[in-house]
Design a protein around this motif. Structure first.
Motif, mmCIF file in Angstrom:
data_model
loop_
_atom_site.group_PDB
_atom_site.id
_atom_site.type_symbol
_atom_site.label_atom_id
_atom_site.label_comp_id
_atom_site.label_asym_id
_atom_site.label_seq_id
_atom_site.Cartn_x
_atom_site.Cartn_y
_atom_site.Cartn_z
ATOM 1 N N PRO A 3 -3.519 12.846 11.002
ATOM 2 C CA PRO A 3 -2.899 11.516 11.034
ATOM 3 C C PRO A 3 -3.488 10.654 12.150
ATOM 4 C CG PRO A 3 -1.236 13.214 10.784
ATOM 5 C CD PRO A 3 -2.538 13.916 11.074
ATOM 6 N N GLY A 4 -3.806 9.448 11.809
ATOM 7 C CA GLY A 4 -4.397 8.523 12.762
ATOM 8 C C GLY A 4 -5.918 8.591 12.815
ATOM 9 N N TRP A 5 -6.499 9.612 12.237
ATOM 10 C CA TRP A 5 -7.957 9.776 12.255
ATOM 11 C C TRP A 5 -8.569 9.658 10.864
ATOM 12 C CZ3 TRP A 5 -10.880 10.005 16.563
ATOM 13 C CH2 TRP A 5 -10.200 10.191 17.766
ATOM 14 N N LEU A 17 -10.204 3.732 4.379
ATOM 15 C CA LEU A 17 -10.992 2.707 5.062
ATOM 16 C C LEU A 17 -10.337 1.335 5.007
ATOM 17 C CD1 LEU A 17 -14.615 3.566 3.912
ATOM 18 C CD2 LEU A 17 -13.676 3.789 6.209
ATOM 19 N N SER A 18 -9.394 1.172 4.115
ATOM 20 C CA SER A 18 -8.767 -0.116 3.887
ATOM 21 C C SER A 18 -8.078 -0.628 5.149
ATOM 22 C CB SER A 18 -7.740 0.005 2.762
ATOM 23 O OG SER A 18 -6.969 -1.158 2.659
ATOM 24 N N VAL A 19 -8.170 -1.927 5.353
ATOM 25 C CA VAL A 19 -7.447 -2.533 6.478
ATOM 26 C C VAL A 19 -5.946 -2.462 6.235
ATOM 27 C CG1 VAL A 19 -9.307 -4.081 7.153
ATOM 28 C CG2 VAL A 19 -7.638 -4.838 5.470
ATOM 29 N N PHE A 20 -5.576 -2.158 4.980
ATOM 30 C CA PHE A 20 -4.165 -2.030 4.648
ATOM 31 C C PHE A 20 -3.726 -0.572 4.665
ATOM 32 C CE2 PHE A 20 -5.774 -5.763 2.360
ATOM 33 C CZ PHE A 20 -5.047 -6.734 3.027
ATOM 34 N N ALA A 21 -4.526 0.285 5.316
ATOM 35 C CA ALA A 21 -4.208 1.713 5.329
ATOM 36 C C ALA A 21 -2.907 1.991 6.072
ATOM 37 C CB ALA A 21 -5.348 2.512 5.949
ATOM 38 N N GLY A 22 -2.496 1.091 6.946
ATOM 39 C CA GLY A 22 -1.191 1.244 7.580
ATOM 40 C C GLY A 22 -0.129 1.143 6.505
ATOM 41 N N GLN A 23 0.730 2.131 6.422
ATOM 42 C CA GLN A 23 1.673 2.193 5.329
ATOM 43 C C GLN A 23 2.749 1.122 5.448
ATOM 44 O OE1 GLN A 23 0.732 5.185 7.002
ATOM 45 N NE2 GLN A 23 -0.821 5.222 5.415
ATOM 46 N N ASN A 44 0.849 -1.192 0.000
ATOM 47 C CA ASN A 44 0.000 0.000 0.000
ATOM 48 C C ASN A 44 0.883 1.240 0.000
ATOM 49 O OD1 ASN A 44 -2.334 1.463 0.032
ATOM 50 N ND2 ASN A 44 -2.582 1.363 2.237
ATOM 51 N N ASP A 45 0.683 2.102 -0.981
ATOM 52 C CA ASP A 45 1.508 3.294 -1.114
ATOM 53 C C ASP A 45 0.917 4.420 -0.272
ATOM 54 O OD1 ASP A 45 3.197 5.283 -1.882
ATOM 55 O OD2 ASP A 45 2.791 5.108 -4.023
ATOM 56 N N PRO A 46 1.680 5.015 0.630
ATOM 57 C CA PRO A 46 1.152 6.095 1.463
ATOM 58 C C PRO A 46 0.807 7.348 0.658
ATOM 59 C CG PRO A 46 3.507 5.871 1.809
ATOM 60 C CD PRO A 46 3.085 4.706 0.961
ATOM 61 N N VAL A 47 1.375 7.501 -0.531
ATOM 62 C CA VAL A 47 1.045 8.653 -1.370
ATOM 63 C C VAL A 47 -0.432 8.591 -1.760
ATOM 64 C CG1 VAL A 47 1.485 9.769 -3.603
ATOM 65 C CG2 VAL A 47 3.403 9.000 -2.179
ATOM 66 N N LEU A 48 -0.897 7.421 -2.163
ATOM 67 C CA LEU A 48 -2.312 7.256 -2.516
ATOM 68 C C LEU A 48 -3.196 7.498 -1.296
ATOM 69 C CD1 LEU A 48 -4.555 6.460 -4.485
ATOM 70 C CD2 LEU A 48 -4.126 4.077 -3.867
ATOM 71 N N PHE A 49 -2.792 6.956 -0.175
ATOM 72 C CA PHE A 49 -3.549 7.107 1.064
ATOM 73 C C PHE A 49 -3.704 8.578 1.443
ATOM 74 C CE2 PHE A 49 -3.241 7.461 5.763
ATOM 75 C CZ PHE A 49 -4.439 6.862 6.109
ATOM 76 N N GLY A 106 -12.526 9.735 9.595
ATOM 77 C CA GLY A 106 -12.972 10.754 8.649
ATOM 78 C C GLY A 106 -13.556 10.141 7.390
ATOM 79 N N ALA A 107 -12.931 9.081 6.910
ATOM 80 C CA ALA A 107 -13.425 8.402 5.709
ATOM 81 C C ALA A 107 -14.786 7.758 5.971
ATOM 82 C CB ALA A 107 -12.419 7.357 5.239
ATOM 83 N N ALA A 108 -14.949 7.165 7.141
ATOM 84 C CA ALA A 108 -16.239 6.553 7.484
ATOM 85 C C ALA A 108 -17.329 7.612 7.576
ATOM 86 C CB ALA A 108 -16.126 5.780 8.793
ATOM 87 N N LEU A 109 -17.015 8.738 8.203
ATOM 88 C CA LEU A 109 -17.987 9.826 8.299
ATOM 89 C C LEU A 109 -18.282 10.400 6.916
ATOM 90 C CD1 LEU A 109 -19.771 11.564 10.087
ATOM 91 C CD2 LEU A 109 -17.779 13.014 10.559
ATOM 92 N N ALA A 110 -17.254 10.566 6.091
ATOM 93 C CA ALA A 110 -17.451 11.057 4.720
ATOM 94 C C ALA A 110 -18.348 10.111 3.931
ATOM 95 C CB ALA A 110 -16.107 11.212 4.016
ATOM 96 N N LEU A 111 -18.128 8.826 4.110
ATOM 97 C CA LEU A 111 -18.964 7.837 3.428
ATOM 98 C C LEU A 111 -20.416 7.960 3.885
ATOM 99 C CD1 LEU A 111 -18.527 5.659 1.315
ATOM 100 C CD2 LEU A 111 -18.149 4.027 3.152
#
Length: 183
Positions: free
Chosen positions: A68-70, A138-144, A2-7, A74-79
């Motif tokens: 960072p870390g939130w 939201l991805s479980v792979f969001a950890g870089q 998972n690329d942190p740039v995309l994240f 934020g993505a869940a609320l945006a969704l």
């Protein structure tokens, strides 16, 4: 990997869209409340309060996406914000009500010079595309898998500005489509 740039790019772009959308609504809360009421889903006594809570949720989602870390919260609320808006559009399209101001603000709003706005399936498609921007956070792979490098800042900035520019280009095309449809 998972690329942190995309994240970070997706999080920042979605944050910009949400915060700019909230700003447009805050600039004319009366018009946004009227748009919410026009959807015909909520009683008139509740629509104004709903409009204010909706804008606060948009702002909260936008801010959380930048912290960072939130980003996942934020993505869940945006969704959730996108789901509520899209459900209202789909509900009215299913009833044949197209001549309602979407309440989105931006180039499709009467304040921006549009002669008459309306609902369309293009709005649903646009919101679906925005919902896809939540997936990296939201991805479980969001950890870089790797740490951000100093050079990644340019890539994050480029991705963010490109995504926001594409969003606003799509909104202008949508506004033009709505104007042409009403001729």
């Amino acid at each position: 990997m998972n690329d942190p740039v995309l994240f970070y790019g997706a999080s920042a772009a979605l944050s910009c869209v949400l915060l700019l959308g909230a700003l447009e609504k805050v600039k004319d809360m009366a018009a946004f409340s009227a748009a919410v009421l026009a959807y015909g889903i909520l009683p008139s006594g509740v629509s104004g309060a709903f409009a204010r809570v909706y804008v606060l949720a948009e702002i909260a989602a936008g801010v959380l996406l930048l912290m960072p870390g939130w980003q996942a919260a934020g993505a869940a609320l945006a969704l959730g914000v996108l789901a509520v808006a899209t459900a209202g559009v789909v509900y009215n399209l299913a009833r044949g009500h197209r001549d309602i101001d979407c309440g989105c603000g931006g180039p499709a709003s009467p304040a921006a010079g549009a002669t008459r706005t309306g609902l369309s399936w293009w709005l649903v498609l646009r919101n679906g595309a925005l919902a896809l921007w939540t997936l990296p956070a939201l991805s479980v792979f969001a950890g870089q898998a790797r740490a951000l490098q100093w050079a990644d800042a340019a890539a994050v900035f480029g991705l963010t500005t490109t995504a926001v520019a594409l969003y606003f280009t799509a909104n202008h095309l949508l506004a033009s489509h709505l104007k042409l449809r009403n001729l």
